[in-house]
Design a protein around this motif. Sequence first.
Motif, mmCIF file in Angstrom:
data_model
loop_
_atom_site.group_PDB
_atom_site.id
_atom_site.type_symbol
_atom_site.label_atom_id
_atom_site.label_comp_id
_atom_site.label_asym_id
_atom_site.label_seq_id
_atom_site.Cartn_x
_atom_site.Cartn_y
_atom_site.Cartn_z
ATOM 1 N N VAL A 28 7.134 -1.755 1.031
ATOM 2 C CA VAL A 28 6.601 -0.540 1.635
ATOM 3 C C VAL A 28 6.652 0.592 0.613
ATOM 4 O O VAL A 28 7.674 0.788 -0.050
ATOM 5 N N ASP A 29 5.558 1.322 0.514
ATOM 6 C CA ASP A 29 5.501 2.488 -0.368
ATOM 7 C C ASP A 29 6.372 3.578 0.243
ATOM 8 O O ASP A 29 6.121 4.039 1.354
ATOM 9 N N ARG A 30 7.408 3.987 -0.461
ATOM 10 C CA ARG A 30 8.366 4.977 0.045
ATOM 11 C C ARG A 30 7.740 6.364 0.205
ATOM 12 O O ARG A 30 8.321 7.229 0.833
ATOM 13 N N ARG A 31 6.557 6.572 -0.335
ATOM 14 C CA ARG A 31 5.906 7.875 -0.202
ATOM 15 C C ARG A 31 5.264 8.064 1.165
ATOM 16 O O ARG A 31 4.821 9.154 1.490
ATOM 17 N N ILE A 32 5.203 7.000 1.977
ATOM 18 C CA ILE A 32 4.695 7.113 3.346
ATOM 19 C C ILE A 32 5.849 7.622 4.198
ATOM 20 O O ILE A 32 6.802 6.896 4.443
ATOM 21 N N PRO A 33 5.808 8.877 4.650
ATOM 22 C CA PRO A 33 7.000 9.460 5.258
ATOM 23 C C PRO A 33 7.394 8.893 6.620
ATOM 24 O O PRO A 33 8.514 8.423 6.778
ATOM 25 N N GLU A 34 6.548 8.919 7.600
ATOM 26 C CA GLU A 34 6.974 8.623 8.960
ATOM 27 C C GLU A 34 6.860 7.169 9.375
ATOM 28 O O GLU A 34 7.660 6.692 10.153
ATOM 29 N N LYS A 35 5.881 6.476 8.902
ATOM 30 C CA LYS A 35 5.614 5.125 9.405
ATOM 31 C C LYS A 35 5.986 4.035 8.417
ATOM 32 O O LYS A 35 5.496 2.931 8.512
ATOM 33 N N ARG A 36 6.873 4.322 7.492
ATOM 34 C CA ARG A 36 7.169 3.324 6.471
ATOM 35 C C ARG A 36 7.890 2.103 7.018
ATOM 36 O O ARG A 36 7.894 1.062 6.393
ATOM 37 N N HIS A 37 8.504 2.198 8.201
ATOM 38 C CA HIS A 37 9.201 1.060 8.782
ATOM 39 C C HIS A 37 8.297 0.227 9.697
ATOM 40 O O HIS A 37 8.740 -0.765 10.245
ATOM 41 N N HIS A 38 7.047 0.622 9.838
ATOM 42 C CA HIS A 38 6.105 -0.109 10.674
ATOM 43 C C HIS A 38 5.385 -1.172 9.845
ATOM 44 O O HIS A 38 5.015 -0.944 8.704
ATOM 45 N N ARG A 39 5.183 -2.348 10.434
ATOM 46 C CA ARG A 39 4.549 -3.465 9.708
ATOM 47 C C ARG A 39 3.176 -3.114 9.171
ATOM 48 O O ARG A 39 2.780 -3.602 8.114
ATOM 49 N N GLU A 40 2.426 -2.257 9.887
ATOM 50 C CA GLU A 40 1.073 -1.928 9.413
ATOM 51 C C GLU A 40 1.102 -1.113 8.120
ATOM 52 O O GLU A 40 0.098 -1.023 7.434
ATOM 53 N N SER A 41 2.254 -0.568 7.764
ATOM 54 C CA SER A 41 2.394 0.167 6.498
ATOM 55 C C SER A 41 2.825 -0.740 5.351
ATOM 56 O O SER A 41 2.928 -0.294 4.217
ATOM 57 N N SER A 42 3.086 -2.002 5.648
ATOM 58 C CA SER A 42 3.626 -2.931 4.662
ATOM 59 C C SER A 42 2.557 -3.524 3.764
ATOM 60 O O SER A 42 1.399 -3.671 4.165
ATOM 61 N N THR A 43 2.977 -3.871 2.567
ATOM 62 C CA THR A 43 2.176 -4.640 1.619
ATOM 63 C C THR A 43 2.890 -5.967 1.441
ATOM 64 O O THR A 43 4.104 -6.003 1.254
ATOM 65 N N PHE A 44 2.153 -7.067 1.511
ATOM 66 C CA PHE A 44 2.742 -8.395 1.353
ATOM 67 C C PHE A 44 2.223 -9.023 0.071
ATOM 68 O O PHE A 44 1.024 -8.945 -0.214
ATOM 69 N N VAL A 45 3.133 -9.601 -0.700
ATOM 70 C CA VAL A 45 2.759 -10.307 -1.931
ATOM 71 C C VAL A 45 3.399 -11.698 -1.907
ATOM 72 O O VAL A 45 4.421 -11.910 -1.266
ATOM 73 N N ARG A 46 2.808 -12.618 -2.620
ATOM 74 C CA ARG A 46 3.261 -14.012 -2.590
ATOM 75 C C ARG A 46 4.320 -14.350 -3.628
ATOM 76 O O ARG A 46 5.057 -15.314 -3.478
ATOM 77 N N SER A 47 4.433 -13.573 -4.689
ATOM 78 C CA SER A 47 5.370 -13.949 -5.752
ATOM 79 C C SER A 47 6.411 -12.856 -5.997
ATOM 80 O O SER A 47 6.167 -11.670 -5.743
ATOM 81 N N LEU A 48 7.565 -13.278 -6.499
ATOM 82 C CA LEU A 48 8.606 -12.319 -6.865
ATOM 83 C C LEU A 48 8.166 -11.437 -8.031
ATOM 84 O O LEU A 48 8.589 -10.288 -8.137
ATOM 85 N N GLU A 49 7.305 -11.959 -8.902
ATOM 86 C CA GLU A 49 6.807 -11.170 -10.021
ATOM 87 C C GLU A 49 6.019 -9.968 -9.507
ATOM 88 O O GLU A 49 6.198 -8.844 -9.985
ATOM 89 N N GLU A 50 5.143 -10.214 -8.515
ATOM 90 C CA GLU A 50 4.374 -9.117 -7.925
ATOM 91 C C GLU A 50 5.300 -8.136 -7.204
ATOM 92 O O GLU A 50 5.133 -6.920 -7.297
#
Length: 83
Positions: A28-50
Amino acid sequence: MTVTIERLKPRDGRDEQPVLSERGYELVDRRIPEKRHHRESSTFVRSLEEAAYLVEQGYAIRMGAPGLRPSLIAPASLRVVRT
């Protein structure tokens, strides 16, 4: 090259690891103030490198350990290790 993401001060001294879900590692981008704990604010990546790259860019990552509920960990509380 192997990448690991470590929590500097894990809860209860347990070895917390990034949580891999069906959709990948959740960040989650920490710059999103209020909704950062909501799943719709999440980014999902497949690898640990990403995931490591995004942590270095300021994203929080969801981490957990057996017996502990996963939680978002701020990048300042993490260390990215490349070997």
